[in-house]
Enzyme design. Structure first.
Site, short mmCIF file in Angstrom:
data_model
loop_
_atom_site.label_atom_id
_atom_site.label_comp_id
_atom_site.label_asym_id
_atom_site.label_seq_id
_atom_site.Cartn_x
_atom_site.Cartn_y
_atom_site.Cartn_z
N LEU A 1 42.20 39.22 53.34
CA LEU A 1 41.71 40.34 52.53
C LEU A 1 40.45 39.99 51.77
CD1 LEU A 1 45.02 41.76 51.00
CD2 LEU A 1 43.85 42.45 53.10
N SER A 2 40.32 38.72 51.36
CA SER A 2 39.17 38.33 50.56
C SER A 2 38.91 36.85 50.75
CB SER A 2 39.42 38.64 49.08
OG SER A 2 38.28 38.37 48.30
N SER A 3 37.65 36.48 50.60
CA SER A 3 37.29 35.07 50.78
C SER A 3 36.07 34.76 49.93
CB SER A 3 37.00 34.77 52.25
OG SER A 3 35.85 35.48 52.69
#
Length: 329
Positions: free
Chosen positions: A97-99
């Site tokens: 979802l996020s990095s």
């Protein structure tokens, strides 16, 4: 090792690792277009923005975090935080979802942004908050706005920024719509991929401004002429970003390359052409063009937003090789 000695050791590790990361980015040439970004990367502590992250291991992911009870594990987390590599910071059911993006790629995109002192910048995709901190260091936190759709992401980004001493505007909302209440902006930078250039970005960017955004499997740098027109070429780098949440995901099946020459099947540049022309060229047509034009590098490609249309092109936006992009909103 006592508690205070262990803390001093980790501080020393962080300083050493951050300096090594900056040296690695310098060696990559990512700062060449705007060397002033070197100071920002040397000053902003990345580990404060990734208190935990995931690394791929056989069979899945391994979580590393800064509060691990084992001192050796904490040091692995800290050194990993300064690797020139993307770090997965949020997963859900195995989906990323996020990095936190690869620092040298971040540096390349920030250098391509070419901001001047006092410029106002909108960042699409708050992520860990690290990029917003770099922008805040360089331009002043009062000139930085970052947006993300997920309130959990914006809340954690705000916490990380607070811990590092930066307080830009962190907004929860749809990045494709921009943040009109803080407009106009001199620069817009995206850290997530979209299928088109949203018109809201052009209307919120001053004429003469610049937009740097992932596109296909590359990064496009567009100069904004006015609210209806922008144009620019791709940087010479591959780039794979998490799609902007809330935008439709591609549903088409991966192109079948089995009948193509090996040099095309194994070429990242050919796959970039396929991604850029998806829906306009089939793999055989793309391969014929790619070989006929000498296996073109990314800088020969560009994107134009003009009136009601958007199109990708090779060499010349009005030349023989142009491909319409999906209808923008």
């Amino acid at each position: 090792m006592g508690v205070h000695a262990a803390d001093r050791h980790l501080r020393d590790v962080a300083e050493e690792a951050r300096a090594a990361l900056v040296d690695e980015i310098v060696a990559s040439g990512a700062f060449a277009a705007d060397p002033a970004w070197r100071e920002a990367f040397a000053a902003v502590p990345r580990h404060l923005f990734v208190p935990s992250y995931y690394v791929g291991v056989l069979g899945g992911y391994e979580r590393r975090w800064g509060e691990h009870p084992d001192p050796a594990a904490r040091e692995r987390w800290l050194r990993g935080a300064y690797a020139d590599a993307p770090l997965a910071t949020r997963l859900r059911d195995g989906e990323l979802l996020s990095s936190s993006s690869q620092p040298s790629l971040m540096a390349l995109m920030l250098a391509a942004l070419r901001p001047a002192d006092g410029d106002r910048v909108l960042e699409i995709g708050a992520g860990s908050g690290y990029n917003a901190a770099l922008l805040s260091y360089r331009l002043g936190e009062e000139n930085v706005v970052t947006i993300d759709l997920d309130p959990d992401i914006t809340e954690s980004a705000r916490r990380h920024l607070d811990a590092a001493g930066y307080h830009p505007a962190v907004v929860t909302g749809d990045g494709a719509r921009g943040v009109p209440e803080h407009a106009p902006y001199d620069r817009i930078i995206a850290t997530c991929a979209l299928p088109v250039i949203p018109r809201a970005w052009l209307t919120q960017c001053r004429p003469g401004g610049r937009i740097v955004t992932p596109f296909a499997t590359g990064v496009a740098a567009l100069d904004v002429r006015d609210s209806g027109h922008a144009e620019g070429r791709f940087l010479d780098t591959p780039a794979y970003f998490v799609p902007l949440r809330g935008t439709p995901r591609p549903t088409a099946q991966p192109p079948q390359l089995a009948g193509l020459p090996r040099r095309a099947r194994e070429s990242e540049l050919f796959r970039f052409l396929l991604a850029l022309t998806r829906g306009s060229l089939d793999p055989e047509e793309a391969c014929a063009l790619w070989e006929r034009e000498g296996m073109p590098t990314r800088e020969r490609y560009g994107v134009t937003v003009g009136g009601e249309r958007e199109w990708a092109w090779l060499d010349d936006p009005e030349g023989p090789y142009v491909w319409p992009l999906p209808e923008a909103s």
